[in-house]
Structures are given as C-alpha cells and as structure tokens.
Motif scaffolding. Structure first.
Motif, mmCIF file in Angstrom:
data_model
loop_
_atom_site.group_PDB
_atom_site.id
_atom_site.type_symbol
_atom_site.label_atom_id
_atom_site.label_comp_id
_atom_site.label_asym_id
_atom_site.label_seq_id
_atom_site.Cartn_x
_atom_site.Cartn_y
_atom_site.Cartn_z
ATOM 1 N N TYR A 1 1.109 -5.602 13.586
ATOM 2 C CA TYR A 1 0.383 -6.152 12.432
ATOM 3 C C TYR A 1 -1.122 -6.017 12.667
ATOM 4 O O TYR A 1 -1.556 -6.243 13.793
ATOM 5 N N PRO A 2 -1.904 -5.636 11.706
ATOM 6 C CA PRO A 2 -1.587 -5.475 10.286
ATOM 7 C C PRO A 2 -1.030 -4.099 9.913
ATOM 8 O O PRO A 2 -1.003 -3.774 8.735
ATOM 9 N N GLY A 3 -0.584 -3.324 10.879
ATOM 10 C CA GLY A 3 0.009 -2.016 10.586
ATOM 11 C C GLY A 3 1.385 -2.155 9.953
ATOM 12 O O GLY A 3 1.857 -3.262 9.683
ATOM 13 N N PHE A 4 2.037 -1.040 9.753
ATOM 14 C CA PHE A 4 3.331 -1.042 9.063
ATOM 15 C C PHE A 4 4.428 -1.570 10.007
ATOM 16 O O PHE A 4 4.620 -1.048 11.100
ATOM 17 N N PRO A 5 5.181 -2.602 9.591
ATOM 18 C CA PRO A 5 6.134 -3.248 10.525
ATOM 19 C C PRO A 5 7.376 -2.417 10.836
ATOM 20 O O PRO A 5 7.982 -1.833 9.931
ATOM 21 N N LYS B 135 7.014 9.420 -4.972
ATOM 22 C CA LYS B 135 6.437 10.439 -4.083
ATOM 23 C C LYS B 135 6.896 10.218 -2.644
ATOM 24 O O LYS B 135 7.096 9.067 -2.219
ATOM 25 N N ALA B 136 7.009 11.307 -1.899
ATOM 26 C CA ALA B 136 7.357 11.202 -0.479
ATOM 27 C C ALA B 136 6.224 10.500 0.253
ATOM 28 O O ALA B 136 5.095 10.464 -0.244
ATOM 29 N N CYS B 137 6.518 9.919 1.415
ATOM 30 C CA CYS B 137 5.421 9.258 2.148
ATOM 31 C C CYS B 137 5.565 9.500 3.639
ATOM 32 O O CYS B 137 6.644 9.807 4.134
ATOM 33 N N ASP B 138 4.451 9.400 4.348
ATOM 34 C CA ASP B 138 4.479 9.454 5.803
ATOM 35 C C ASP B 138 4.135 8.061 6.288
ATOM 36 O O ASP B 138 3.216 7.433 5.760
ATOM 37 N N LEU B 139 4.900 7.582 7.256
ATOM 38 C CA LEU B 139 4.518 6.283 7.806
ATOM 39 C C LEU B 139 4.798 6.204 9.291
ATOM 40 O O LEU B 139 5.656 6.903 9.817
ATOM 41 N N LEU C 35 0.840 -1.203 0.000
ATOM 42 C CA LEU C 35 0.000 0.000 0.000
ATOM 43 C C LEU C 35 0.875 1.254 0.000
ATOM 44 O O LEU C 35 0.647 2.198 -0.757
ATOM 45 N N LYS C 36 1.901 1.251 0.852
ATOM 46 C CA LYS C 36 2.824 2.405 0.911
ATOM 47 C C LYS C 36 3.536 2.587 -0.432
ATOM 48 O O LYS C 36 3.684 3.701 -0.922
ATOM 49 N N LEU C 37 3.979 1.471 -1.013
ATOM 50 C CA LEU C 37 4.713 1.567 -2.283
ATOM 51 C C LEU C 37 3.797 2.130 -3.373
ATOM 52 O O LEU C 37 4.217 2.942 -4.196
ATOM 53 N N LYS C 38 2.526 1.727 -3.339
ATOM 54 C CA LYS C 38 1.567 2.271 -4.313
ATOM 55 C C LYS C 38 1.410 3.766 -4.101
ATOM 56 O O LYS C 38 1.416 4.543 -5.052
ATOM 57 N N GLN C 39 1.265 4.165 -2.818
ATOM 58 C CA GLN C 39 1.120 5.609 -2.510
ATOM 59 C C GLN C 39 2.343 6.384 -2.992
ATOM 60 O O GLN C 39 2.260 7.549 -3.341
ATOM 61 N N MET C 40 3.479 5.722 -3.026
ATOM 62 C CA MET C 40 4.709 6.402 -3.466
ATOM 63 C C MET C 40 4.830 6.422 -4.993
ATOM 64 O O MET C 40 5.786 6.970 -5.525
ATOM 65 N N ILE D 65 8.756 9.757 9.113
ATOM 66 C CA ILE D 65 8.675 8.371 9.583
ATOM 67 C C ILE D 65 8.620 8.359 11.108
ATOM 68 O O ILE D 65 9.500 8.899 11.772
ATOM 69 N N ASP D 66 7.562 7.757 11.650
ATOM 70 C CA ASP D 66 7.418 7.655 13.105
ATOM 71 C C ASP D 66 7.668 6.228 13.554
ATOM 72 O O ASP D 66 7.004 5.303 13.083
ATOM 73 N N GLU D 67 8.625 6.067 14.463
ATOM 74 C CA GLU D 67 8.905 4.732 15.020
ATOM 75 C C GLU D 67 8.192 4.636 16.364
ATOM 76 O O GLU D 67 8.557 5.326 17.314
ATOM 77 N N ARG D 68 7.182 3.786 16.441
ATOM 78 C CA ARG D 68 6.339 3.729 17.633
ATOM 79 C C ARG D 68 6.629 2.520 18.516
ATOM 80 O O ARG D 68 6.104 2.434 19.625
ATOM 81 N N LEU D 69 7.420 1.566 18.016
ATOM 82 C CA LEU D 69 7.600 0.345 18.804
ATOM 83 C C LEU D 69 8.874 0.311 19.629
ATOM 84 O O LEU D 69 8.865 -0.127 20.776
ATOM 85 N N PHE D 70 9.973 0.725 19.032
ATOM 86 C CA PHE D 70 11.244 0.654 19.755
ATOM 87 C C PHE D 70 11.848 2.047 19.877
ATOM 88 O O PHE D 70 11.893 2.796 18.885
ATOM 89 N N GLU D 71 12.328 2.365 21.071
ATOM 90 C CA GLU D 71 12.761 3.741 21.349
ATOM 91 C C GLU D 71 14.081 4.098 20.669
ATOM 92 O O GLU D 71 14.415 5.262 20.522
#
Ligand code: EPZ
Length: 420
Positions: free
Chosen positions: A301-305, A292-296, A267-272, A325-331
């Motif tokens: 799962y099923p979110g962006f890994p 194209k630039a993207c925000d992620l 999905l992200k690659l398509k958006q790009m 790019i927001d990293e939400r899992l590991f600090e």
C-alpha cells in the motif's frame, strides 16, 4: 461440504454495503491482549477467520461475546500464553498473538503457522525484530518458544521487507516494552494505520502513524486503557464487488467504504474504461464502452494490492487485448490460473508474470477454490461464463467474505450454496 453454483451470462445492478475489514479486525482482536479493560468492537465481519481468532483468544482465557457484527472481549483473566497448533494451523494470522503475548507475559509459546497456498510465507522478520528487542527465541517441535523474562526492550528495527502482520506484531510488542522502539520500513496499509490509531487512543505514545517510520514509547509493562473500536471497511471485499460489476460490465454501487483506501483499484478500473463516481463513503462503477486491457504490478500500500490480483486477472479475460499482471509479493499466488484455465481463460505464466488474453468466452466448469482471493476470482469468472459453474471447497471464501451469496444476490446474481 458445500459448493457454490453460479449462473453465467449475468448483468448486475444495485447497491450493497461493505463489511468491516477482516485484516483489520484480526490485529485489533489480538491487540486486546494488551488491554486492562473490557472492549467492544463494532463492524467486525462475521467470517470464519474472526471466529478462529476468537476461539484462540478464548483458549488463552479471554471472555468473548459475538453478536451480529459486535464483539465484546475481556482479556483481563488471560493466564496462558500458549497458542496451540490445532487453532493456529487453521489461520496464519494467529501469529498476531505472538507480539502481544510476549510483551504482556514475558514468555509465550505460539505454534508456527506453516506454509500456505499462496507461498512459503516465513515469519523470520517477526522473530528477528523480537530478538532485537531482547527476546530469546527457539523453535521446538513446531512452536515458537519466546522468552523475555525482564520484559522486551525498545530497539531500532529496520524491516528488510515490508511486512503487514510483521509490522503489526512488533508494534504491539513495542507497546508494553521498556523504552523507545523505532521501526523503519513499516507497512502503511490502512489496517496497520488503524491498529496504531487504536493504540494511540489507548494512551500509547506513538508517532509517525501512516508513515514508514514509527516511534513507540513503551509503557514498561503497564496494560493499556483501550477504548471501543469500529473496524474500518474491507477494501478488498469492496474491490472484489467492484470487479464483479466490471467483469459483467454493469453499473453497481458499494457503500460503507473509505474511497481513498481503494484508489489503486479505482485508478486501474478507470484506465480500463469504467466510469467511477465517488462519494464520501461510496463508489459507483459505471459500465465501459470497451473494456481496455491493463498492466498491473502488485506492491505494498498504496500500490496495487496482491489481495486483488486474482480478481483483476479474471476481469482481464474480458478486456480488449492482452494484459500483463506481475505478482511481486508472493511467489506462488497464481493458483487460480489453472482453475481459470479450466473455464477457458488463456493465461501464460512466466516467473511472477502472467499474460492474460482478453476477449475470451469463458465456459462453466467444476472448479476448486484454492485460497481466499483465488476463490473470489472464480466467482467473478463464473458470472460471465456460458452455463452454470460449480465452485468447490468454498470454505476458503467463508474465511473472509461475509454474507457472500446474500450480497451477490442483492446485486442480481444467480448464486446458490448447495450440498455436495
Ligand atoms: C497480510 O499477510 C495479509 N494478511 C494478506 O492477506 C496479504 O496478502 C498480505 O499481508 C500482503 O498485503 C493479514 O493481514 C492477516 P506480509 P502477511 O508479511 O502479513 C514476506 C488475505 O487474502 N515476508 O506483508 O502474512 C512474505 O513472504 C491475506 O486476506 C518474509 O519474507 O504478509 C511476502 O513475500 C492473504 N518474512 C512479503 O514479505 C516475514 O517474516 C509480504 O508479506 C514476513 C513476510
């Protein structure tokens, strides 16, 4: 020590087959400790992490035979429940033996895995859940010493956070427990789902597979009748090669995959701006007119890994505009930022957010791999850099990418493993 030499300014082309998933093979191998019979696993990736876990299982008393991508394993003679530091320190996922060892033997000693490059990575949720199941746990001299002399008892457990190996450990622990365990806020990653399916096929009564609430009726200590297993394809390896196609803006095809497991990435690659053509077990990536630039934002799962964050960051350096790019899992999972910076990437970090400037000409440099996925991002960057990049400390890559140079070379990349 070896390093990788990667020539830049490359276009890729062709088709490669994706290997079995490391992060599925590891819990599945650990689950064989719950089996009363010999098991054959196929599509097991030939990577260092798998070898480390096999060594640990042998150390406990299992017999293992590994040939190509097939592993045959017999854990029936396992007597020891002691997972020592020398092996565990090599790979955090060794902690996956904690649940099965405790439920099978009623006691075990497993070394604490310690910190790692991507963050603190505690195991408090694994331990809390086992305590709720009646285990007495103490930490002594770097070891988790767990006891449940009368066996683990079913319990209602709510995970405070979604944890992949935490879910897997407790699912395995609950399998041989007395009574019913209800797990809430369980990870839904395909690797967790495969573990549940394998246990179900072994006769375990387990409900809610693939959802965030799972019920398991324990076997009161009876070992399982496990069947042979085919490991699911590695969605992260697959995503990494799709990013290799994308960063070089080339058309490539990956086969032996389950496209559904890659949906957040495609999905992200398509958006790009890339074309994505899917078949039952393959995906073709087609070049973009403009990237194209993207925000992620990474999520469960099923979110962006999170395991694809570094690779997409490398890709965003070639996009038109600034990506966030927001990293939400590991600090601490931004170790690749400074190495990409050495190649000319312009990335600004603020807390767990990275702003990646696009349209950047990357230049070859000597760079250092810091963790498995960060290292693969450096290969991607090297493919479009000007000149020949040397990537050092590539043992990180060998932990999780099977036949890496072979696969990149099959796509036409000029990549070589050389002696330092
Ligand atoms: C698994 O690690 C994967 N490893 C990782 O892949 C992956 O990055 C991660 O899941 C997230 O998808 C394996 O499957 C072997 P978590 P895991 O427990 O299970 C916090 C790769 O490159 N947490 O889901 O260790 C934790 O700190 C690797 O292949 C606690 O606070 O990750 C993190 O913020 C790297 N307490 C979050 O939960 C705990 O007891 C998710 O971690 C456990 C976790």
């Amino acid at each position: 020590m070896h390093y990788l030499s990667v020539e830049g300014n490359q276009k890729l082309k062709g088709t490669i087959a994706i290997s079995g998933a490391k992060n599925s093979a590891l819990p599945l191998l650990a689950s064989t400790l719950l089996s009363k019979n010999n098991i054959m696993l196929s599509n097991v990736p030939d990577v260092a992490d798998v070898k480390t876990l096999l060594k640990l299982l042998e150390n406990l008393g299992s017999t293992t035979v590994q040939k190509d991508n097939i592993v045959s394993i017999d854990t029936t003679q396992v007597k020891s429940a002691f997972a020592n530091y020398d092996i565990v320190r090599k790979m955090r996922a060794s902690i996956l033996t904690l649940g099965p060892l405790l439920s099978r033997f009623g006691h075990c000693e497993v070394s604490l895995p310690g910190g790692c490059a991507i963050g603190q990575r505690p195991i408090d949720l694994h331990l809390k859940a086992l305590e709720q199941m009646g285990a007495e746990i103490e930490i002594k001299q770097g070891y988790v010493i767990a006891k449940a002399p009368n066996g683990l008892k079913g319990a209602n457990i709510i995970f405070d956070k979604v944890t992949v190996t935490g879910s897997e450990n407790i699912i395995m622990a609950a399998s041989l427990a007395h009574g019913t365990t209800t797990l809430v806020n369980v990870a839904k990653e395909p690797e967790v789902v495969q573990l549940c399916e394998v246990l179900r096929d072994a006769g375990l009564q387990i409900e809610g597979i693939g959802t965030s609430t799972i019920n398991i009726i324990g076997t009161d200590g009876a070992l399982l009748d496990m069947q042979d297993i085919t490991v699911i394809p590695d969605r992260i390896e697959a995503g990494t090669y799709l990013c290799a196609g994308a960063i070089t803006n080339s058309g490539i095809t990956i086969t032996n995959i389950i496209p559904k497991h890659l949906e957040s990435m495609t999905l992200k690659l398509k958006q790009m701006g890339f074309g994505i053509e899917k078949d039952a077990d393959s995906i073709t990536l087609l070049p973009a007119e403009t990237i194209k630039a993207c925000d992620l934002e990474t999520s469960e799962y099923p979110g962006f890994p999170t395991d694809m964050q570094a690779q997409f960051m490398a890709l965003c350096t070639q996009a038109n505009g600034t990506s966030i790019i927001d990293e939400r899992l590991f600090e601490n999972r931004f170790m690749h930022v400074s190495e990409l910076g050495r190649m000319g990437a312009i990335i600004k970090l603020k807390g767990h957010s990275a702003a990646v400037e696009g349209n950047t000409q990357l230049n070859a440099a000597d760079v250092m791999a810091t963790d498995l996925r960060a290292s693969s991002a450096l290969i991607l960057a090297a493919l479009v850099a000007k000149g020949t990049t040397r990537i050092h400390r590539i043992y990180h890559l060998d932990r999780g990418y099977e036949n890496l140079e072979g696969k990149f070379s099959a796509l036409g990349a000029k990549i070589e493993r050389l002696e330092e």
